[in-house]
Write an enzyme that holds these catalytic residues in place. Structure first.
Site, mmCIF file in Angstrom:
data_model
loop_
_atom_site.group_PDB
_atom_site.id
_atom_site.type_symbol
_atom_site.label_atom_id
_atom_site.label_comp_id
_atom_site.label_asym_id
_atom_site.label_seq_id
_atom_site.Cartn_x
_atom_site.Cartn_y
_atom_site.Cartn_z
ATOM 1 N N CYS A 2 89.685 -34.505 29.719
ATOM 2 C CA CYS A 2 89.524 -34.173 28.304
ATOM 3 C C CYS A 2 88.100 -34.435 27.828
ATOM 4 O O CYS A 2 87.423 -35.329 28.328
ATOM 5 C CB CYS A 2 90.463 -35.005 27.456
ATOM 6 S SG CYS A 2 92.157 -34.958 27.983
ATOM 7 N N ARG A 27 84.439 -30.141 32.788
ATOM 8 C CA ARG A 27 85.213 -31.337 33.090
ATOM 9 C C ARG A 27 86.654 -31.003 33.473
ATOM 10 O O ARG A 27 87.362 -31.854 34.005
ATOM 11 C CB ARG A 27 85.226 -32.259 31.873
ATOM 12 C CG ARG A 27 83.857 -32.771 31.512
ATOM 13 C CD ARG A 27 83.860 -33.340 30.119
ATOM 14 N NE ARG A 27 84.532 -34.617 30.042
ATOM 15 C CZ ARG A 27 83.926 -35.797 30.106
ATOM 16 N NH1 ARG A 27 82.635 -35.850 30.250
ATOM 17 N NH2 ARG A 27 84.599 -36.913 30.028
ATOM 18 N N TRP A 73 93.142 -31.931 29.014
ATOM 19 C CA TRP A 73 93.676 -31.829 30.378
ATOM 20 C C TRP A 73 95.005 -32.560 30.329
ATOM 21 O O TRP A 73 95.053 -33.782 30.158
ATOM 22 C CB TRP A 73 92.699 -32.495 31.363
ATOM 23 C CG TRP A 73 93.032 -32.294 32.801
ATOM 24 C CD1 TRP A 73 92.706 -31.223 33.582
ATOM 25 C CD2 TRP A 73 93.743 -33.201 33.655
ATOM 26 N NE1 TRP A 73 93.174 -31.406 34.865
ATOM 27 C CE2 TRP A 73 93.806 -32.606 34.930
ATOM 28 C CE3 TRP A 73 94.328 -34.447 33.465
ATOM 29 C CZ2 TRP A 73 94.433 -33.221 36.013
ATOM 30 C CZ3 TRP A 73 94.959 -35.066 34.540
ATOM 31 C CH2 TRP A 73 94.993 -34.448 35.799
ATOM 32 N N ASN A 99 90.987 -38.813 24.050
ATOM 33 C CA ASN A 99 90.963 -38.730 25.522
ATOM 34 C C ASN A 99 91.573 -40.015 26.050
ATOM 35 O O ASN A 99 91.375 -41.069 25.460
ATOM 36 C CB ASN A 99 89.538 -38.717 26.074
ATOM 37 C CG ASN A 99 88.817 -37.453 25.739
ATOM 38 O OD1 ASN A 99 89.411 -36.510 25.228
ATOM 39 N ND2 ASN A 99 87.525 -37.445 26.023
ATOM 40 N N GLY A 100 92.185 -39.931 27.235
ATOM 41 C CA GLY A 100 92.710 -41.146 27.853
ATOM 42 C C GLY A 100 94.223 -41.144 27.832
ATOM 43 O O GLY A 100 94.866 -40.130 27.526
ATOM 44 N N GLU A 477 85.478 -33.686 54.364
ATOM 45 C CA GLU A 477 84.830 -33.140 53.173
ATOM 46 C C GLU A 477 84.966 -31.606 53.136
ATOM 47 O O GLU A 477 85.253 -31.021 52.092
ATOM 48 C CB GLU A 477 83.351 -33.563 53.127
ATOM 49 C CG GLU A 477 82.521 -32.955 52.021
ATOM 50 C CD GLU A 477 83.037 -33.231 50.609
ATOM 51 O OE1 GLU A 477 83.945 -34.065 50.434
ATOM 52 O OE2 GLU A 477 82.542 -32.570 49.685
ATOM 53 N N LYS A 481 86.775 -29.478 50.165
ATOM 54 C CA LYS A 481 86.084 -28.392 49.442
ATOM 55 C C LYS A 481 86.946 -27.141 49.467
ATOM 56 O O LYS A 481 87.143 -26.490 48.460
ATOM 57 C CB LYS A 481 84.767 -28.075 50.132
ATOM 58 C CG LYS A 481 83.421 -28.478 49.717
ATOM 59 C CD LYS A 481 83.025 -28.984 48.431
ATOM 60 C CE LYS A 481 83.891 -29.947 47.722
ATOM 61 N NZ LYS A 481 83.472 -31.286 47.508
ATOM 62 N N GLU A 484 90.337 -27.447 47.395
ATOM 63 C CA GLU A 484 90.284 -27.567 45.937
ATOM 64 C C GLU A 484 89.895 -26.267 45.235
ATOM 65 O O GLU A 484 90.325 -26.034 44.121
ATOM 66 C CB GLU A 484 89.431 -28.747 45.474
ATOM 67 C CG GLU A 484 87.960 -28.655 45.717
ATOM 68 C CD GLU A 484 87.217 -29.913 45.225
ATOM 69 O OE1 GLU A 484 87.640 -30.542 44.256
ATOM 70 O OE2 GLU A 484 86.184 -30.236 45.831
ATOM 71 N N HIS A 500 98.674 -35.458 68.280
ATOM 72 C CA HIS A 500 99.656 -36.507 67.997
ATOM 73 C C HIS A 500 100.608 -36.081 66.886
ATOM 74 O O HIS A 500 101.259 -36.925 66.281
ATOM 75 C CB HIS A 500 98.943 -37.818 67.648
ATOM 76 C CG HIS A 500 98.149 -38.362 68.799
ATOM 77 N ND1 HIS A 500 98.742 -38.901 69.916
ATOM 78 C CD2 HIS A 500 96.818 -38.377 69.039
ATOM 79 C CE1 HIS A 500 97.808 -39.254 70.770
ATOM 80 N NE2 HIS A 500 96.621 -38.936 70.272
ATOM 81 N N LYS A 595 86.542 -32.341 36.443
ATOM 82 C CA LYS A 595 85.296 -32.816 37.053
ATOM 83 C C LYS A 595 85.195 -34.329 36.955
ATOM 84 O O LYS A 595 84.783 -35.009 37.883
ATOM 85 C CB LYS A 595 84.113 -32.157 36.318
ATOM 86 C CG LYS A 595 82.747 -32.579 36.842
ATOM 87 C CD LYS A 595 82.528 -32.050 38.235
ATOM 88 C CE LYS A 595 81.207 -32.445 38.832
ATOM 89 N NZ LYS A 595 81.181 -32.180 40.279
HETATM 90 O O1 M6R Z 1 82.624 -38.672 39.869
HETATM 91 P P1 M6R Z 1 83.158 -39.203 41.155
HETATM 92 O O2 M6R Z 1 82.237 -39.026 42.283
HETATM 93 O O3 M6R Z 1 83.641 -40.633 41.034
HETATM 94 O O4 M6R Z 1 84.447 -38.321 41.433
HETATM 95 C C1 M6R Z 1 85.286 -38.584 42.503
HETATM 96 C C2 M6R Z 1 86.170 -37.403 42.795
HETATM 97 O O5 M6R Z 1 86.991 -37.127 41.699
HETATM 98 C C3 M6R Z 1 85.373 -36.146 43.153
HETATM 99 O O6 M6R Z 1 84.512 -36.369 44.216
HETATM 100 C C4 M6R Z 1 86.321 -34.989 43.505
HETATM 101 O O7 M6R Z 1 86.980 -35.256 44.699
HETATM 102 C C5 M6R Z 1 85.555 -33.672 43.574
HETATM 103 N N1 M6R Z 1 86.288 -32.652 42.887
HETATM 104 C C6 M6R Z 1 85.347 -33.191 44.950
HETATM 105 O O8 M6R Z 1 84.713 -31.953 44.999
#
Ligand code: M6R
Length: 600
Positions: A2, A27, A73, A99-100, A477, A481, A484, A500, A595
């Protein structure tokens, strides 16, 4: 997650708020709204979907010099027009954005508002009704606001309008980020400085459990116990063009392309006048004094932490543990005698990481935050900060922050090692320079990478990434990517681990993306590829110049063996990007994701 904006001044608030909300879109959100206040009353416009949808229903005829806005959100209640913020109190006098997460909203509702009918399913509506409840029971608005805040358990950033006092926005925060921006005859409220950079670059940080009275002529800050606080404003060192897409179709592609620039900037920022890498001596001492480092992070930052462990243990010879932030509280390891906690977080606002920071600070342990956002919550609250200097990262999928995190961690390892008297095995500045150039070489092959995405991933349900040693971590990683932004079920595995269990999932054509950048495991990872090919998998081997073999699908330029993750991740980022495009996904704003993950 949010986002909040607010404006109080002489101009029409609507457009300022809408533009601010557009800057917060990155965000992640599923509905949005604004409330603007003028002599006629408080006008609320809110809608499910994008800001563009909200714009369609905002009445252009309404001129109002005060207002608050919100991107939601969903946490409590589905994304809908009714659950979207702002929310009004029953009489319509008070209007709130929040927010929160209010953890005890149900209890508060039962105790104080048993007969109150709520319009939405949100925790937020309880807050605004509670404020009205206390006002109806004789308190003035400020006292009612404070009384309500004292009852709330959980996290909040709040902006509140009172229809009977149009000259004020009431603001407060606890755990969720919020800033107040200062202007000439106006002031603003924003979840982050980027939102209101359009009108000001002067900001005042807010601390948990304070309230701020924001008027157009000034602001006043108090603790919940009435102690008046004075705090200097700071200048947000952001360039508005940094947060624009320019000619790029997506922020993600722009940010992938910015990686060489970010690496060069990091070298420059961490290079002393003598040309050597340097880090604040207090930080180096803190690292050297620790008998064990505990890296705490989430998502992509966690993946960078796994590689940071390799850099630090190999160069500085200090043991490192890497923990997923959200699990640390439940699975707290037996700590060493002199731990140092290192928080890696692009945004500096991740609630899971912050919860650990708060906890270990209570235990009295030293802390260091590695972040891209100066002045962010985790930066402010840790003893020390190392900045990433990657420039604002807007796309939800983190790219340049990840490579910047690895670069900064490698510098931390290198500087600490030298300070402990260890002779470096290589010249890190030189090697990072090679990395930046090698990234640019890969960008020349984008067409080929796009073909890889369409050949392997255009229609598949799932995909696996394998690697050994540090390639395994890069595979994790790469798979994050891909999943997501393209919604392909993608998983990363250590090369030896598939057999395994997961090998049972291999069918004819299942894409396997294998990384082969480490000489010591080059033959073994290729052995693992053969195992899956024998079961029908469609292999895509990404290797490094000098280690390549016939049939490899993409070859990255040679860089120092320890730093290969900074380069091998680049084709994986691009593969994810093009796969998402081919599948018609919203690259920069993937579904369900935010984000800045500001709730635990
Ligand atoms: O802002 P941060 O690096 O603490 O965020 C951590 C994760 O939420 C962030 O890396 C998330 O996994 C990304 N969407 C990955 O692309």
């Amino acid at each position: 997650m949010c986002g909040i904006v607010g404006y109080i001044g002489n101009n029409d608030a609507k457009e300022i708020l809408l533009k601010g909300l557009e800057k917060l879109e990155y965000r992640g959100y599923d509905s949005a709204g604004i409330a603007v206040s003028n002599e006629e009353g408080v006008h609320v416009f809110k809608e499910k979907g994008r800001i563009a949808d909200l714009r369609k229903i905002v009445d252009d005829e309404v001129f109002a010099p005060t207002g608050i806005g919100h991107t939601r959100w969903a946490t409590h209640g589905v994304p809908s027009q009714v659950n979207a913020h702002p929310h009004k109190s029953a009489s319509g006098r008070f209007t709130i954005v929040h927010n929160g997460v209010i953890e005890n909203y149900d209890l508060l509702k039962k105790e104080y508002l048993p007969n109150q009918e709520l319009k939405s399913d949100t925790d937020t509506e309880v807050v605004v009704q509670l404020i009205e409840h206390f006002v109806e029971n004789g308190m003035n608005i400020k006292a009612a606001f404070v009384q309500t805040l004292k009852l709330l358990k959980g996290s909040y950033a709040i902006a509140l309008l009172d229809d009977q006092n149009k000259e004020v926005i009431y603001v407060a925060k606890n755990k969720s980020p919020l800033l107040v921006g200062l202007g000439d005859s106006f002031n603003v409220v924003a979840s982050d400085a980027m939102a209101m950079l359009q009108v000001t670059n002067k900001y005042v940080e807010l601390v948990d459990k304070e309230i701020v009275i924001v008027e157009k002529s000034g602001i006043s800050i108090e603790t919940l116990d009435g102690e008046v606080i004075s705090r200097e404003a700071y200048t947000a060192e952001l360039d508005a063009s940094d947060i624009e897409k320019g000619t790029y179709p997506h922020y993600m592609l722009k940010e992938i392309d910015e990686q060489p620039l970010a690496i060069r900037k990091i070298i420059q920022e961490y290079q002393g006048q003598d040309g050597k890498l340097t880090i604040d001596s207090a930080i180096v001492e803190a690292v050297k004094n620790a008998d064990r480092l505990y890296i705490i992070a989430a998502g992509t930052s966690y993946h960078a932490g796994l590689l940071g462990k390799q850099f630090i243990e190999k160069s500085a010879k200090i043991p490192v543990e890497v923990h997923v932030a959200s699990e640390f509280g439940y699975n707290m390891p037996l700590l060493s005698e002199k731990p140092l906690f290192i928080f890696i977080t692009q945004s500096g606002e991740t609630a899971d990481s912050r919860a650990v920071l708060v906890h270990v600070k209570e235990l009295g342990y030293p802390t260091l935050t590695i972040t891209n956002v100066p002045g962010s919550t985790l930066s402010r609250e840790a003893d020390h900060t190392l900045l990433l200097y990657a420039g604002p990262e807007i796309a939800v999928a983190s790219t340049k922050a990840y490579t910047a995190q690895m670069a900064v961690l490698s510098i931390l390892a290198d500087v600490t090692a030298k300070s402990k008297g260890y002779e470096p095995e290589f010249d890190l500045i030189h090697e990072l320079g090679i990395i930046a150039n090698a990234m640019e070489v890969i960008f020349e092959e984008k067409e080929d990478i796009e073909k890889i995405a369409s050949e392997y991933l255009a229609t598949t349900r799932n995909a696996f990434f394998i690697g050994r040693g540090i390639d395994f971590y890069v595979g994790l990683e790469g798979s994050l990517k891909l999943k997501e932004i393209s919604y392909i079920q993608a998983e990363g595995f250590a090369g030896g681990e598939l057999k395994h269990g997961t090998i049972a999932l291999i069918e004819d054509g299942t894409p396997i993306i294998a990384l082969a950048t480490q000489e010591s495991v080059n033959l073994s990872i290729r052995g693992n590829v053969k195992e899956v090919v024998a079961r029908g998998a469609n292999p895509c081997i990404i290797s490094m110049k000098g280690l390549e073999m016939e049939g490899d699908r993409f070859i990255v330029p040679a860089v120092h063996e320890m730093l290969t993750p900074l380069i091998s991740v680049v084709p994986l980022q691009l593969i994810a990007y093009y796969a998402a495009l081919h599948r018609g996904c919203d690259v920069d704003k993937p579904r369900n994701l935010a984000k800045s993950v500001t709730v635990e």
